[in-house]
Scaffold this motif. Structure first.
Motif, PDB file in Angstrom:
ATOM      1  N   GLU A 195      32.311  86.420  46.549  1.00 45.46           N
ATOM      2  CA  GLU A 195      33.559  85.668  46.648  1.00 45.46           C
ATOM      3  C   GLU A 195      33.516  84.673  47.810  1.00 45.46           C
ATOM      4  O   GLU A 195      34.015  83.546  47.699  1.00 45.46           O
ATOM      5  N   LYS A 245      31.387  81.720  46.836  1.00 45.36           N
ATOM      6  CA  LYS A 245      32.126  80.868  45.901  1.00 45.36           C
ATOM      7  C   LYS A 245      33.092  79.964  46.648  1.00 45.36           C
ATOM      8  O   LYS A 245      33.190  78.755  46.358  1.00 45.36           O
ATOM      9  N   LEU A 246      33.809  80.516  47.622  1.00 43.87           N
ATOM     10  CA  LEU A 246      34.725  79.709  48.424  1.00 43.87           C
ATOM     11  C   LEU A 246      33.979  78.617  49.189  1.00 43.87           C
ATOM     12  O   LEU A 246      34.453  77.481  49.294  1.00 43.87           O
ATOM     13  N   ARG A 261      31.233  77.128  48.391  1.00 44.74           N
ATOM     14  CA  ARG A 261      30.815  76.054  47.473  1.00 44.74           C
ATOM     15  C   ARG A 261      32.003  75.167  47.091  1.00 44.74           C
ATOM     16  O   ARG A 261      31.858  73.950  46.948  1.00 44.74           O
ATOM     17  N   GLU A 262      33.178  75.781  46.929  1.00 45.56           N
ATOM     18  CA  GLU A 262      34.363  75.013  46.520  1.00 45.56           C
ATOM     19  C   GLU A 262      34.953  74.203  47.659  1.00 45.56           C
ATOM     20  O   GLU A 262      35.628  73.200  47.424  1.00 45.56           O
ATOM     21  N   HIS A 263      34.728  74.623  48.914  1.00 41.48           N
ATOM     22  CA  HIS A 263      35.280  73.928  50.083  1.00 41.48           C
ATOM     23  C   HIS A 263      34.181  73.729  51.126  1.00 41.48           C
ATOM     24  O   HIS A 263      34.206  74.310  52.215  1.00 41.48           O
ATOM     25  N   PRO A 264      33.191  72.880  50.821  1.00 46.16           N
ATOM     26  CA  PRO A 264      32.010  72.753  51.699  1.00 46.16           C
ATOM     27  C   PRO A 264      32.317  72.186  53.080  1.00 46.16           C
ATOM     28  O   PRO A 264      31.537  72.396  54.013  1.00 46.16           O
ATOM     29  N   THR A 271      35.018  72.923  54.955  1.00 49.08           N
ATOM     30  CA  THR A 271      35.913  73.789  55.729  1.00 49.08           C
ATOM     31  C   THR A 271      35.131  74.938  56.351  1.00 49.08           C
ATOM     32  O   THR A 271      34.358  75.602  55.654  1.00 49.08           O
ATOM     33  N   LEU A 296      38.418  79.367  55.808  1.00 54.30           N
ATOM     34  CA  LEU A 296      38.477  79.647  54.377  1.00 54.30           C
ATOM     35  C   LEU A 296      38.941  81.079  54.105  1.00 54.30           C
ATOM     36  O   LEU A 296      39.797  81.321  53.259  1.00 54.30           O
ATOM     37  N   HIS A 336      42.083  81.513  52.018  1.00 49.26           N
ATOM     38  CA  HIS A 336      41.791  81.734  50.599  1.00 49.26           C
ATOM     39  C   HIS A 336      40.996  83.010  50.337  1.00 49.26           C
ATOM     40  O   HIS A 336      40.589  83.242  49.202  1.00 49.26           O
TER      41      HIS A 336
END
Length: 231
Positions: A39, A42-43, A45-48, A50, A55, A59
């Protein structure tokens, strides 16, 4: 090795350590660790752009938070407060539980029951619900899950075995037969319940005692009995 901060029940004599904390300190959980790593990746990769600590605060995996909400909703309902006004994933999981609970005749339950073991080992816990049927105690434990297991997780069975041992203690219910135990998984897709056989409950109790001894060996300061003068 950094000693964990094992939560204790300071309102009970000797401030006994928590069943779930003992299991967390001594029982390896590679699946949970792998899930958290997946998880987090994944975070990232979605918010490179931050930082990872930001994160996770904003999130990060909220399984524990959602699970706490579901437990509170169920406890409120079993306490006679009716169906709560709520929304989101916790509401969806609660209504799956409610449908399952009423799909069969369920006995009246007392939610959030504090239990303690007063044998050579001393520990305490909070059973999600306890009911009595024909002079037999039933102990229930709710587990929220992302994916429904095909069988109960062994550490979850060890947890209800510890609660069952507390309820067999003659200080609590001297005239009651040995309890039955249930682990109930609640997900966004539905509910699956497992009745733990007496043999499996006995084996799980042995496993919990092994965890207790390991935690006492690894973290003696965290596990030792606390006298009134030490508080």
């Amino acid at each position: 090795m950094t000693a964990p901060k094992i939560r204790r029940y300071t309102n009970l004599p000797g401030s006994p350590p928590s069943v779930t904390e003992i299991l967390s300190a001594a029982w390896p959980k590679p699946d949970l660790q792998n899930w958290f790593v997946t998880e987090t990746a994944k975070l990232a990769r979605e918010h490179p752009e931050t930082p990872i600590d930001q994160l996770l605060r904003k999130h990060g995996p909220r399984g524990a938070e959602r699970g706490t909400s579901v437990h509170k909703l169920i406890a409120a309902y079993l306490s006679g407060l009716g169906e709560p006004a709520t929304s989101g994933e916790a509401e969806q999981m609660f209504y799956h539980w409610l449908t399952w609970w009423h799909s069969k005749h369920r006995p009246p339950c007392q939610p959030e029951v504090l239990v303690a073991y007063q044998g050579f080992q001393k520990f305490a816990g909070t059973a999600d619900a306890v009911s009595t049927v024909d002079s037999e105690i039933h102990v229930w434990d709710w587990k929220t899950a992302s994916n429904m297991p095909d069988e109960p997780w062994p550490d979850h069975v060890a947890q209800v075995a510890a609660y069952a041992a507390c309820l067999r203690d003659p200080l609590y219910y001297p005239a009651i037969m040995a309890p039955r135990a249930y682990v109930v998984y609640i997900s966004l897709d539905g509910v699956r319940d497992f009745s733990i056989s007496p043999g499996d409950l006995s084996d799980a109790w042995d496993a919990f005692l092994a965890c207790y001894q390991l935690a006492a060996h690894l973290y003696p300061d965290q596990m030792k009995e606390v006298s009134h003068a030490d508080r």
